[in-house]
Design a protein around this motif. Structure first.
Motif, PDB file in Angstrom:
ATOM      1  N   ARG A  99      -9.384   4.951   2.161  1.00 48.22           N
ATOM      2  CA  ARG A  99      -7.985   5.373   2.093  1.00 48.22           C
ATOM      3  C   ARG A  99      -7.052   4.199   2.337  1.00 48.22           C
ATOM      4  O   ARG A  99      -5.974   4.111   1.729  1.00 48.22           O
ATOM      5  CB  ARG A  99      -7.735   6.471   3.122  1.00 48.22           C
ATOM      6  N   TYR A 100      -7.434   3.294   3.228  1.00 49.18           N
ATOM      7  CA  TYR A 100      -6.609   2.125   3.535  1.00 49.18           C
ATOM      8  C   TYR A 100      -7.130   0.860   2.864  1.00 49.18           C
ATOM      9  O   TYR A 100      -6.726  -0.240   3.219  1.00 49.18           O
ATOM     10  CB  TYR A 100      -6.539   1.927   5.054  1.00 49.18           C
ATOM     11  N   VAL A 172       5.560   3.627  -5.464  1.00 49.65           N
ATOM     12  CA  VAL A 172       6.618   3.061  -4.637  1.00 49.65           C
ATOM     13  C   VAL A 172       7.250   1.857  -5.321  1.00 49.65           C
ATOM     14  O   VAL A 172       8.460   1.651  -5.268  1.00 49.65           O
ATOM     15  CB  VAL A 172       6.062   2.677  -3.250  1.00 49.65           C
ATOM     16  N   ALA A 173       6.422   1.041  -6.004  1.00 48.05           N
ATOM     17  CA  ALA A 173       6.927  -0.183  -6.613  1.00 48.05           C
ATOM     18  C   ALA A 173       7.641   0.051  -7.932  1.00 48.05           C
ATOM     19  O   ALA A 173       8.504  -0.725  -8.322  1.00 48.05           O
ATOM     20  CB  ALA A 173       5.773  -1.169  -6.829  1.00 48.05           C
ATOM     21  N   ALA A 239       7.708 -12.275  -5.819  1.00 50.73           N
ATOM     22  CA  ALA A 239       6.587 -12.613  -4.932  1.00 50.73           C
ATOM     23  C   ALA A 239       5.268 -12.605  -5.695  1.00 50.73           C
ATOM     24  O   ALA A 239       4.420 -13.477  -5.508  1.00 50.73           O
ATOM     25  CB  ALA A 239       6.544 -11.637  -3.760  1.00 50.73           C
ATOM     26  N   ARG A 240       5.080 -11.625  -6.568  1.00 52.88           N
ATOM     27  CA  ARG A 240       3.846 -11.569  -7.348  1.00 52.88           C
ATOM     28  C   ARG A 240       3.759 -12.712  -8.350  1.00 52.88           C
ATOM     29  O   ARG A 240       2.688 -13.236  -8.623  1.00 52.88           O
ATOM     30  CB  ARG A 240       3.750 -10.231  -8.064  1.00 52.88           C
ATOM     31  N   THR A 241       4.919 -13.123  -8.917  1.00 54.39           N
ATOM     32  CA  THR A 241       4.925 -14.263  -9.825  1.00 54.39           C
ATOM     33  C   THR A 241       4.525 -15.541  -9.104  1.00 54.39           C
ATOM     34  O   THR A 241       3.826 -16.400  -9.643  1.00 54.39           O
ATOM     35  CB  THR A 241       6.313 -14.416 -10.459  1.00 54.39           C
ATOM     36  N   VAL A 246       1.902  -9.217  -1.232  1.00 54.09           N
ATOM     37  CA  VAL A 246       2.970  -8.488  -0.550  1.00 54.09           C
ATOM     38  C   VAL A 246       2.507  -7.061  -0.298  1.00 54.09           C
ATOM     39  O   VAL A 246       2.018  -6.391  -1.214  1.00 54.09           O
ATOM     40  CB  VAL A 246       4.264  -8.477  -1.390  1.00 54.09           C
ATOM     41  N   GLU A 247       2.648  -6.609   0.923  1.00 52.47           N
ATOM     42  CA  GLU A 247       2.378  -5.212   1.268  1.00 52.47           C
ATOM     43  C   GLU A 247       3.710  -4.487   1.365  1.00 52.47           C
ATOM     44  O   GLU A 247       4.555  -4.801   2.201  1.00 52.47           O
ATOM     45  CB  GLU A 247       1.646  -5.121   2.607  1.00 52.47           C
ATOM     46  N   VAL A 248       3.918  -3.542   0.470  1.00 52.85           N
ATOM     47  CA  VAL A 248       5.192  -2.830   0.392  1.00 52.85           C
ATOM     48  C   VAL A 248       5.263  -1.831   1.543  1.00 52.85           C
ATOM     49  O   VAL A 248       4.564  -0.825   1.554  1.00 52.85           O
ATOM     50  CB  VAL A 248       5.340  -2.120  -0.971  1.00 52.85           C
ATOM     51  N   THR A 249       6.090  -2.122   2.513  1.00 50.83           N
ATOM     52  CA  THR A 249       6.292  -1.263   3.672  1.00 50.83           C
ATOM     53  C   THR A 249       7.792  -1.003   3.844  1.00 50.83           C
ATOM     54  O   THR A 249       8.622  -1.726   3.272  1.00 50.83           O
ATOM     55  CB  THR A 249       5.732  -1.919   4.945  1.00 50.83           C
TER      56      THR A 249
END
Length: 264
Positions: A99-100, A172-173, A239-241, A246-249
């Protein structure tokens, strides 16, 4: 036409609100959690039923012809639960870690495969014609299906849970921006015209600027939900480029977009 137009405006407002709520990350995450609960329940039901089916054959293998209700016959019933409980412990740990998106060590998979292999061998031993028993193709198929189904289910379960978690992250993204509270057009109310009342002008403030008065501060433009989502999306793309992980929080969203805690 005015009545039809008002009805269309009300319908458009309701549709905008429903779309905004159904595409909200929290609503998407709640739906995914419900699907995850259903998937887990079905997987566990199949695993428990498959292991229960193999219990009798494993007991027969372990008893090795011992008389019924003798001490050896009773002790043989402990072999299958011993193997199955270890297997269930590993599967339960995989349910949480998947799950995580946390990988288990190599020994966890080795233990799982060892228990599967032991269950399969003990369940199909006599069907293969071993131990002076006749070879039975139907028995091989019958007693091979439950262990193989349990094995396939246990291997597929962590992958399904991992993909469900990834679905929440992508939602979310990439959630499309939409106003949470769409406003309806206000009706124009014609108020009665009143006669102006002449009042004496207020006294000038003693502290004035060189130009003869204070300048009114410019009003700060209001930021909508779309502006916050756009800022967070651009920061994530940058950030991905750059190759950063990155962890979207919620904290990250507040940092890059400047939104409030409730909006994040």
């Amino acid at each position: 036409m005015s009545g039809r137009g008002d009805a269309l405006l009300a319908h458009a407002s309701d549709a905008a609100r429903v779309r905004a709520l159904t595409t909200a990350p929290d609503v998407i995450a709640l739906r995914v959690e419900r699907v995850r609960a259903q998937v887990d329940a079905l997987l566990w039901a199949g695993i428990v039923l498959g292991l229960a089916f193999t219990m009798v054959n494993v007991q027969t293998f372990a008893a090795a012809g011992a008389p019924q209700f003798s001490p050896g016959w009773w002790v043989a019933w402990l072999l299958d639960p011993m193997v199955s409980l270890v297997l269930l412990a590993v599967l339960r740990a995989e349910q949480v870690t998947a799950r995580y998106q946390v990988a288990l060590p190599a020994w966890a998979r080795r233990t799982k495969w060892l228990t599967f292999a032991a269950t399969y061998v003990m369940n199909t031993w006599t069907s293969w014609g071993l131990d002076d028993a006749p070879f039975s193709p139907a028995g091989v198929v019958l007693h091979s299906v439950p262990p193989l189904v349990v094995f396939a289910t246990a291997e597929t379960g962590p992958v399904l849970r991992d993909r469900l978690t990834e679905a929440v992250h992508r939602a979310v993204a990439t959630t499309p921006a939409a106003p949470i509270e769409p406003t309806e057009p206000e009706a124009v109310v014609h108020a009665p015209v009143e006669q102006p009342v002449h009042e004496p002008a207020p006294a000038a403030h003693p502290r004035t600027t060189r130009t003869g008065g204070r300048k009114k501060a410019a009003a700060r433009p209001r930021r909508l939900l779309a502006d916050y989502v756009r800022a967070a999306t651009e920061a994530l793309d940058n950030a991905r480029t750059a190759g950063a992980q990155v962890e979207v929080t919620p904290a990250w969203c507040r940092q890059v977009s400047g939104c409030s805690a409730g909006t994040s």
